[in-house]
Write a protein that holds these residues in place. Structure first.
Motif, PDB file in Angstrom:
ATOM      1  N   ILE A 147      38.706   2.052  30.061  1.00 42.75           N
ATOM      2  CA  ILE A 147      37.516   2.903  30.052  1.00 42.75           C
ATOM      3  C   ILE A 147      37.920   4.372  30.062  1.00 42.75           C
ATOM      4  CG2 ILE A 147      35.455   3.560  31.346  1.00 42.75           C
ATOM      5  CD1 ILE A 147      35.277   0.680  32.338  1.00 42.75           C
ATOM      6  N   ASN A 148      38.911   4.716  30.877  1.00 36.45           N
ATOM      7  CA  ASN A 148      39.349   6.109  30.962  1.00 36.45           C
ATOM      8  C   ASN A 148      39.932   6.582  29.633  1.00 36.45           C
ATOM      9  OD1 ASN A 148      39.846   8.543  32.497  1.00 36.45           O
ATOM     10  ND2 ASN A 148      42.010   8.009  32.431  1.00 36.45           N
ATOM     11  N   THR A 149      40.681   5.724  28.977  1.00 37.38           N
ATOM     12  CA  THR A 149      41.261   6.086  27.678  1.00 37.38           C
ATOM     13  C   THR A 149      40.162   6.391  26.673  1.00 37.38           C
ATOM     14  OG1 THR A 149      43.219   4.726  28.093  1.00 37.38           O
ATOM     15  CG2 THR A 149      42.735   5.291  25.804  1.00 37.38           C
ATOM     16  N   PHE A 150      39.092   5.573  26.687  1.00 36.32           N
ATOM     17  CA  PHE A 150      37.994   5.830  25.750  1.00 36.32           C
ATOM     18  C   PHE A 150      37.280   7.127  26.086  1.00 36.32           C
ATOM     19  CE2 PHE A 150      33.408   5.642  25.018  1.00 36.32           C
ATOM     20  CZ  PHE A 150      33.413   5.726  23.636  1.00 36.32           C
ATOM     21  N   PHE A 151      36.964   7.336  27.357  1.00 31.55           N
ATOM     22  CA  PHE A 151      36.264   8.566  27.744  1.00 31.55           C
ATOM     23  C   PHE A 151      37.058   9.809  27.339  1.00 31.55           C
ATOM     24  CE2 PHE A 151      33.764   6.475  31.462  1.00 31.55           C
ATOM     25  CZ  PHE A 151      32.833   6.010  30.543  1.00 31.55           C
ATOM     26  N   ALA A 152      38.380   9.760  27.522  1.00 31.12           N
ATOM     27  CA  ALA A 152      39.212  10.913  27.167  1.00 31.12           C
ATOM     28  C   ALA A 152      39.324  11.080  25.654  1.00 31.12           C
ATOM     29  CB  ALA A 152      40.604  10.765  27.785  1.00 31.12           C
ATOM     30  N   SER A 153      39.205   9.969  24.908  1.00 35.08           N
ATOM     31  CA  SER A 153      39.374  10.036  23.451  1.00 35.08           C
ATOM     32  C   SER A 153      38.176  10.652  22.744  1.00 35.08           C
ATOM     33  CB  SER A 153      39.622   8.634  22.891  1.00 35.08           C
ATOM     34  OG  SER A 153      38.447   7.837  22.983  1.00 35.08           O
ATOM     35  N   SER A 375      42.073   4.328  37.620  1.00 33.48           N
ATOM     36  CA  SER A 375      42.958   4.453  36.466  1.00 33.48           C
ATOM     37  C   SER A 375      43.972   5.566  36.725  1.00 33.48           C
ATOM     38  CB  SER A 375      42.135   4.774  35.214  1.00 33.48           C
ATOM     39  OG  SER A 375      41.624   6.095  35.291  1.00 33.48           O
ATOM     40  N   THR A 376      44.870   5.747  35.774  1.00 34.45           N
ATOM     41  CA  THR A 376      45.788   6.890  35.827  1.00 34.45           C
ATOM     42  C   THR A 376      45.023   8.154  35.412  1.00 34.45           C
ATOM     43  OG1 THR A 376      46.484   6.404  33.562  1.00 34.45           O
ATOM     44  CG2 THR A 376      47.807   5.477  35.349  1.00 34.45           C
ATOM     45  N   TRP A 377      45.613   9.316  35.695  1.00 37.81           N
ATOM     46  CA  TRP A 377      44.962  10.579  35.364  1.00 37.81           C
ATOM     47  C   TRP A 377      45.134  10.900  33.881  1.00 37.81           C
ATOM     48  CZ3 TRP A 377      41.793  12.954  38.668  1.00 37.81           C
ATOM     49  CH2 TRP A 377      41.926  12.679  40.032  1.00 37.81           C
ATOM     50  N   SER A 378      44.077  11.473  33.290  1.00 35.04           N
ATOM     51  CA  SER A 378      44.117  11.912  31.892  1.00 35.04           C
ATOM     52  C   SER A 378      43.719  13.379  31.809  1.00 35.04           C
ATOM     53  CB  SER A 378      43.155  11.086  31.031  1.00 35.04           C
ATOM     54  OG  SER A 378      43.555   9.742  30.974  1.00 35.04           O
ATOM     55  N   THR A 379      44.356  14.116  30.883  1.00 33.69           N
ATOM     56  CA  THR A 379      44.010  15.521  30.647  1.00 33.69           C
ATOM     57  C   THR A 379      42.986  15.588  29.525  1.00 33.69           C
ATOM     58  OG1 THR A 379      46.235  16.207  31.297  1.00 33.69           O
ATOM     59  CG2 THR A 379      44.917  17.793  30.073  1.00 33.69           C
ATOM     60  N   LEU A 380      41.950  16.391  29.719  1.00 29.77           N
ATOM     61  CA  LEU A 380      40.856  16.465  28.761  1.00 29.77           C
ATOM     62  C   LEU A 380      41.038  17.647  27.815  1.00 29.77           C
ATOM     63  CD1 LEU A 380      37.859  15.751  31.174  1.00 29.77           C
ATOM     64  CD2 LEU A 380      39.117  14.136  29.759  1.00 29.77           C
ATOM     65  N   ALA A 381      40.735  17.416  26.528  1.00 26.25           N
ATOM     66  CA  ALA A 381      40.825  18.487  25.533  1.00 26.25           C
ATOM     67  C   ALA A 381      39.509  19.247  25.412  1.00 26.25           C
ATOM     68  CB  ALA A 381      41.205  17.900  24.171  1.00 26.25           C
ATOM     69  N   GLY A 382      38.429  18.691  25.911  1.00 22.73           N
ATOM     70  CA  GLY A 382      37.114  19.332  25.827  1.00 22.73           C
ATOM     71  C   GLY A 382      36.137  18.599  26.721  1.00 22.73           C
ATOM     72  N   GLY A 383      34.872  18.973  26.591  1.00 26.05           N
ATOM     73  CA  GLY A 383      33.838  18.321  27.379  1.00 26.05           C
ATOM     74  C   GLY A 383      33.593  19.007  28.714  1.00 26.05           C
ATOM     75  N   MET A 384      32.409  18.739  29.270  1.00 26.66           N
ATOM     76  CA  MET A 384      32.030  19.250  30.587  1.00 26.66           C
ATOM     77  C   MET A 384      31.713  18.064  31.481  1.00 26.66           C
ATOM     78  SD  MET A 384      32.302  22.502  30.432  1.00 26.66           S
ATOM     79  CE  MET A 384      31.532  22.931  31.991  1.00 26.66           C
ATOM     80  N   PRO A 385      32.159  18.102  32.742  1.00 28.46           N
ATOM     81  CA  PRO A 385      31.902  16.969  33.642  1.00 28.46           C
ATOM     82  C   PRO A 385      30.415  16.808  33.923  1.00 28.46           C
ATOM     83  CG  PRO A 385      32.901  18.815  34.837  1.00 28.46           C
ATOM     84  CD  PRO A 385      32.957  19.162  33.387  1.00 28.46           C
ATOM     85  N   GLN A 386      29.913  15.593  33.725  1.00 29.20           N
ATOM     86  CA  GLN A 386      28.524  15.303  34.051  1.00 29.20           C
ATOM     87  C   GLN A 386      28.424  15.060  35.561  1.00 29.20           C
ATOM     88  OE1 GLN A 386      26.320  12.699  31.348  1.00 29.20           O
ATOM     89  NE2 GLN A 386      28.114  12.612  30.027  1.00 29.20           N
ATOM     90  N   GLY A 387      27.681  15.921  36.222  1.00 25.51           N
ATOM     91  CA  GLY A 387      27.622  15.891  37.674  1.00 25.51           C
ATOM     92  C   GLY A 387      28.029  17.221  38.261  1.00 25.51           C
ATOM     93  N   SER A 388      28.486  18.133  37.403  1.00 27.42           N
ATOM     94  CA  SER A 388      28.864  19.473  37.852  1.00 27.42           C
ATOM     95  C   SER A 388      27.684  20.428  37.686  1.00 27.42           C
ATOM     96  CB  SER A 388      30.055  19.998  37.043  1.00 27.42           C
ATOM     97  OG  SER A 388      29.688  20.184  35.687  1.00 27.42           O
TER      98      SER A 388
END
Length: 655
Positions: A147-153, A375-388
């Protein structure tokens, strides 16, 4: 006693060593080390064993009574058995009533939106795993990584934030001298923290920040100010635990059925809210007036009233409306950080805040958290956290320059393009508006979700053979009704669909009211639960549809309250409805909706209201002052009652 010792230790701690640190990251690390050290010393973790068969209200005293009862039974001491049995029954009734009472009080005052999950939890109703219908990998931890891999992709094709975007801004940060946070502001913000919400990856409990706000405000304020001065957002606050929330139940696809909601450190969200208000005050004068989301004094009611007023005005004159409801695919997850910084620069935001925001966006990390697994940590290339706090504001800035269509309404990412067509010409030019929309999406790295984008025709255009819309070789579905910002709108502007929807939702909630009644809750708490949880469902955006209800539709809604009164106050079952309302000291729902409409119109008359411009010019005050009961605004004339908007209804009835 341990709580008092913890409070004393926090109050007496000397924070001077932290104030002498130069780096904001070092200051934050010192702060967390002290707080976690004190927690471990005075309130260490305690392991409590609970059995899956236990009711949630069971206490150690109740368990002891049950053991005594069973021991007496096995020993044949029936007198003692009956004594312990009766005591256990009385205690069970008391504990159950007190437990549910506390839960209802907490639910009604803290977080009414999550009532469904919480009510099921404290009624001890089994809930199936939210992810059991997903294509499961070999283990639950692998599912979290998938799931984390998809969200980051989702944002993987975006260009990462360029570090040299702020190089040309220079080192003169004198414009930051006006941006100073005071300890009282931090204390006020900390005291408003909702303790029922989960903390983020920093594992600092919310109750501690709230309860000890007066003593933590000063060190936290020092960290905030150092961050602003250094134009650096602490790295530890850029990490988010992402909870995949199902959009449908049950979710069957990771790609389309899960929404990433970020759990961020509470202190980071408090800091965001303070800086975010600075940014909002700067950009607000330039924000599109048809943007109604996440802005002070604007709501879904304002957006729908504005939209339907323009629709009704066109339809009442014999024209037609062609509406396109645009859905952006993964809108928050595809925010381009580079574009966002450039748009902030174009809006004249001070350079020091631009640098701070650049630091906020850079090197953001996330991991997906499932029950018992991460999951393991992933670095994001874009996007804004939903909940911020800054997430919706950032998207408003990004979408602000979207100008497609003669009438455009936005509620954060929900976008509606309306094309009015006159009675003399039904020739549509919507394709040119769509071309502008496609150009904007291409320039802003956004994508349209064609399966959720819908078209609706209203008025005489319905009777014509109008070709369907084709956007980038994707045929857009034409619908007769659409759920727009939580309200079901039909192409004939009747409210049958919406009334059926809210009545069905409210009837489902009445089942839980009955469950709580059987649990032994007193009538006052049951009434509080109905008022806090069920009645808002029947009144959501009432100003939009109240004036258009038929007598039967209004009676269908009143029937829900009638049933609720019979559950809460059984004595009212044989009373007329008006007598039952008097007994419960409740107004009818029709009276409440009318009052909501009057209050809404009163606020709308204020020139500062975001939709004040929909009112006609006020009449000459010299004339109205000489009349006994003069209306401030001229009374409108409608050709039909069906196309009477809230504005017209209010001008006729509420002046």
């Amino acid at each position: 006693m341990t709580y008092a010792l913890l409070a004393h230790a926090i109050m007496k701690h000397n924070w001077n060593p932290m104030y002498h640190l130069q780096s904001v990251d070092d200051m934050l690390s010192y702060f967390y080390s002290i707080i976690h050290s004190l927690l471990d010393t005075y309130l260490p973790y305690v392991t409590v064993v609970n059995y899956s068969t236990d009711k949630p209200w069971i206490t150690q005293k109740f368990r002891q009574l049950i053991r005594s009862r069973q021991h007496a039974f096995h020993c044949g001491d029936m007198d003692s058995f009956r004594k312990f049995r009766n005591e256990a029954q009385r205690l069970a009734k008391q504990l159950r009533s007190e437990y549910y009472g506390r839960k209802i009080d907490h639910l009604a005052t803290s977080d009414p939106r999550s009532w469904w999950r919480k009510t099921r939890e404290f009624l001890n109703e089994p809930v199936a795993s939210s992810y059991q219908h997903l294509p499961l990998p070999t283990s639950y931890s692998s599912l979290a990584d998938t799931i984390n891999t998809f969200f980051a992709s989702v944002a993987a094709d975006l260009q990462p934030l360029q570090p040299d975007l702020c190089y040309d801004l220079g080192d003169d940060d004198s414009d930051c001298s006006q941006y100073v946070i005071e300890p009282w502001q931090v204390a006020l913000a900390l005291s408003g923290i909702k303790v029922h919400k989960a903390s983020g990856p920093d594992s600092t409990p919310n109750w501690l920040l709230k309860e000890f706000a007066p003593w933590l405000a000063e060190p936290v304020c020092a960290i905030f100010n150092q961050s602003v001065v250094q134009c650096t957002f602490p790295q530890v606050w850029k990490s988010a635990d992402v909870i995949p929330i199902p959009k449908v139940n049950p979710p069957k696809s990771i790609e389309s059925d899960l929404r990433p909601i970020s759990l961020l450190p509470t202190l980071a969200k408090v800091f965001e809210s303070i800086v975010g208000r600075w940014l909002l005050d700067i950009i607000l004068p330039t924000v599109d007036p048809n943007q109604f989301g996440a802005l002070r004094g604007r709501s879904t009611s304002h957006a729908l009233v504005s939209m339907l007023h323009q629709w009704c005005s066109t339809l009442d004159a014999g024209g037609s409306i062609r509406a396109l409801f645009v859905d952006f695919a993964k809108a928050f997850d595809r925010v381009d950080h580079n574009l966002l910084v450039r748009k902030l620069l174009a809006k004249g935001v001070p350079h020091c805040l631009i640098k701070w925001f650049h630091s906020y966006l850079s090197n953001r990390l996330q991991r997906v958290r499932l029950p018992g697994e991460s999951s393991t940590w992933s670095t994001l290339a874009g996007g804004m956290p939903q909940g911020s706090w800054l997430g919706p504001l950032s998207f408003i800035i990004l979408i602000d320059d979207l100008a497609a269509g003669p009438i455009l309404h936005k509620y954060v990412d929900d976008t509606t393009i309306s094309e009015p067509l006159s009675s003399t010409s039904q020739m549509s030019d919507i394709q040119s508006h769509i071309n502008r929309l496609l150009l904007w999406t291409s320039q802003n790295s956004m994508k349209i979700n064609y399966s959720k984008t819908k078209e609706m025709l209203l008025g005489p255009l319905l009777k014509l053979n109008v070709p369907g819309l084709d956007i980038d070789h994707n045929l857009i579905e034409r619908v007769s009704g659409f759920k727009l910002l939580g309200v079901h709108v039909s192409n004939n502007l009747s409210w049958n669909l919406h009334v059926d929807y809210i009545c069905a939702r409210a009837n489902t909630r009445l089942h839980y009211l009955k469950r709580l009644k059987r649990a032994g809750l007193p009538a006052d708490r049951l009434a509080h639960w109905y008022i806090s949880v069920i009645r808002p469902v029947l009144e959501y955006c009432a100003v939009v549809w109240h004036h258009g209800l038929s007598k039967n539709q209004s009676e269908s809604i009143e029937a829900i309250q009638r049933r609720a009164l019979r559950i809460v106050y059984p004595i009212t079952a044989s009373m007329p409805y008006w007598a039952a309302l008097h007994y419960a000291d409740l107004p009818s729902l029709s009276e409440r909706r009318d009052k909501l409409c009057r209050d809404f119109f009163k606020k709308l008359r204020d020139p500062s209201s975001c939709i004040h411009h929909l009112l006609p010019p006020a009449r000459d005050s010299d004339l109205t002052s000489r009349l006994r009961r003069a209306s401030i605004y001229p009374r409108p004339i409608n050709r039909t009652n069906r196309y009477k908007s809230f504005i017209h209804h209010a001008l006729l009835n509420y002046q």
